[in-house]
Design an enzyme around this catalytic site. Structure first.
Site, PDB file in Angstrom:
ATOM      1  N   GLU A  23      55.329  28.013  36.063  1.00 23.81           N
ATOM      2  CA  GLU A  23      55.389  29.283  36.474  1.00 23.81           C
ATOM      3  C   GLU A  23      56.732  30.003  36.890  1.00 23.81           C
ATOM      4  OE1 GLU A  23      52.112  30.000  39.316  1.00 23.81           O
ATOM      5  OE2 GLU A  23      50.694  29.606  38.019  1.00 23.81           O
ATOM      6  N   GLU A  51      46.421  25.879  33.549  1.00 25.24           N
ATOM      7  CA  GLU A  51      45.875  26.113  35.077  1.00 25.24           C
ATOM      8  C   GLU A  51      44.651  27.292  34.584  1.00 25.24           C
ATOM      9  OE1 GLU A  51      48.180  26.734  38.350  1.00 25.24           O
ATOM     10  OE2 GLU A  51      49.873  25.620  37.716  1.00 25.24           O
TER      11      GLU A  51
HETATM   12  O1  AHR Z   1      46.851  25.291  41.406  1.00 31.02           O
HETATM   13  C1  AHR Z   1      47.352  26.009  42.611  1.00 31.02           C
HETATM   14  C2  AHR Z   1      48.731  26.715  42.310  1.00 31.02           C
HETATM   15  O2  AHR Z   1      48.546  27.767  41.298  1.00 31.02           O
HETATM   16  C3  AHR Z   1      49.826  25.981  41.249  1.00 31.02           C
HETATM   17  O3  AHR Z   1      50.411  25.112  42.217  1.00 31.02           O
HETATM   18  C4  AHR Z   1      50.829  27.045  40.917  1.00 31.02           C
HETATM   19  O4  AHR Z   1      51.435  26.763  39.529  1.00 31.02           O
HETATM   20  C5  AHR Z   1      49.778  28.065  40.745  1.00 31.02           C
HETATM   21  O5  AHR Z   1      50.204  29.401  40.886  1.00 31.02           O
END
Ligand code: AHR
Length: 503
Positions: free
Chosen positions: A174, A293
């Protein structure tokens, strides 16, 4: 009046093979995912390495082919060298991503060992926040080089003679997010990711790379970020990442249940952006997508002031209800609908942190509602996605128009001669009849119709009531030759498993 929907499933309507890695997950050094989740040396079920056997068993049942590690936001401040070597020599460090203290008792080698026990590959992430090319290429040398160099010999001296052979590597996490330690512009990140990938691949030519896409489709830089990053990395990366979480903080269930339409649009937009750069570069190479994610994430905020700098305080411990499980089911169906492009996906996360599996420190483990759609798709959703022709009544919600009450997909497992239909009824009040025409398969037999339902969409599983929302066999489904008729209860997740004539 019964609401009716129909589906035609034909063995010639092949969309793509399901890459098993779409049933991946994620474990970050965050909250109690590692410490208290997979690792708790004092727990009654702990093995000689300190891993909780109860957690391992629940994870193994999910059959997770790949697990992303060690972050997440955590990786952007992580010095991987802190987590290797004799445990007594390891230092505790502050983790600025989550404002906790990292004890470094689990690091790369321990996680590699644990992943082996879980039957999963590791999707390794490198720190491109505070660090760069040098730390990344050293980590590849430490993990994957057989021997005869400083870093590979160091691994051997730490007790790991065989290289870990990690194949899939995330180039940071990210990096577009202002919350990220060492956040970058697309240009800064693209250059760094490209040069890191080059050097890492010079150490190990078998690696494949995931470049960071946007942290979500709502980022102001979305799409421009993807285009710039790919322009700078195209020849050296294989996948572009997508991250997306949904919540029902507005307490608008019809709208929340439709959120997978947003994911569908997001995936299509990122694919289009990849193809734009492909065209611009006149390249023959296709970039695939890694939705590394995704989940429902309802809790807001992070650790409280009292939790600051603690080791593994409880964080992001969402309690998921039936409605959340239905959204997770719709998201999984959406991932399958894009099986031609999405080759990896990681439900974030796996245990204790926005997770399908929960544990108590020193206590039991229980399964959240969201465990079940993930379990069913991972176990039964292997093979070829058949694109079904679907009709369904529709509704409009605050953000979406023409939302079908029926969300569904079918997967054909030729080896087992089985077709599995995954279906969600989004209707909050009515059951939905589903008539399925499988004529190209001749006579079919029903193996089982599994359903996850409850009169109360807010129903949850807890430590004290772990079996409140669990799958049941639905006995009303009928078969007539190649026709199936199923009744999908209001707001339900359904898995219709069929034995087919594969000829
Ligand atoms: O999954 C939790 C968080 O969400 C992770 O660390 C990050 O990559 C995202 O913002």
């Amino acid at each position: 009046m019964t609401l009716k929907s129909t589906m035609i499933v034909d063995k010639d309507f092949k969309l793509a093979e399901v890459d098993p890695r779409v049933y991946g997950s994620f474990i970050e050094h965050l909250g109690r995912a590692v410490y208290g989740g997979i690792y708790e040396p004092d727990h009654a079920t702990a093995d000689e390495q300190g891993f909780r056997r109860d957690a391992l068993e629940a994870i193994k049942s999910l059959n997770v082919p790949i697990i992303r590690y060690p972050g997440g936001n955590f990786v952007s401040g992580y010095n991987w060298e802190d987590g290797v070597g004799p445990k007594n020599d390891r230092k505790q460090k502050l983790d600025l991503a989550w404002w906790t203290t990292e004890p470094n008792l689990v690091g790369t080698n321990e996680f590699a060992e644990w992943a082996k026990l879980a039957g999963s590959e590791v999707m390794m992430a490198v720190n491109l926040g505070t660090r760069g090319i040098d730390a990344a290429r050293n980590l590849v040398e430490y993990c994957n080089h057989p021997s005869g160099s400083y870093w590979s010999d160091l691994r051997i001296s730490h007790g790991y003679k065989e290289p870990h052979a990690f194949k899939t590597w995330c180039l940071g996490n990210e990096m577009d997010g202002p919350w990220q330690i060492g956040a970058k512009t697309a240009y800064e990140y693209g250059r760094l990711a490209n040069e890191s990938a080059k050097a890492m691949r010079w150490v190990d030519p078998t690696l494949e790379f995931v470049a960071c896409g946007s942290s979500s489709s709502s980022m102001s830089t979305f799409a421009e970020w993807e285009a710039t990053v790919l322009d700078l990395t195209y020849d050296n990366v294989d996948y572009l990442s997508l991250h997306q979480y949904y919540n029902n903080n507005e307490k608008d269930s019809p709208n929340f249940l439709a959120k997978s339409l947003d994911l569908d649009q997001f995936i299509s937009s990122v694919a289009a952006t990849c193809d734009y750069i492909k065209a611009k570069k006149k390249s023959k190479k296709k970039i695939y997508l890694s939705l590394d994610e995704w989940n429902v994430w309802n809790t807001i905020g992070t650790s409280t002031a009292e939790q600051r700098w603690q080791i593994a305080p409880p964080e992001l411990e969402d309690v998921y209800n039936l409605e959340d499980a239905l959204v997770v089911g719709c998201l999984l169906i959406t991932i399958l609908k894009h099986a031609d492009r999405v080759k990896m996906a990681c439900m974030a996360q796996l245990i204790n942190v926005i997770a399908p599996i929960m544990t108590e420190n020193g206590g039991p483990l229980w399964l959240q509602t969201t465990y079940y759609p993930f379990l069913h798709t991972s176990v039964y959703g292997r093979g070829t996605v058949l694109h079904p022709l679907v009709t369904s009544p529709k509704y409009d919600s605050k953000e979406f128009t023409d939302v079908p009450y029926l969300e569904s997909i079918s997967v054909y497992n030729e080896e087992l001669s089985e077709v599995t239909i995954f279906a969600v009824n989004r209707n909050l009040e009515e059951r939905l009849q589903l008539d399925i025409d499988l004529r190209s398969f001749g006579n079919v037999q029903l193996i089982e119709h599994i359903a996850l339902a409850n009169d109360d969409i807010k129903a949850v599983n807890t430590k004290l009531d772990p079996n409140n929302v669990v799958p049941q066999i639905c006995g009303t489904t009928t078969v007539d030759g190649g026709h199936i008729t199923a009744q999908l209860s209001k707001t339900s997740w359904n898995v219709i498993r069929l034995k087919v004539n594969g000829e």
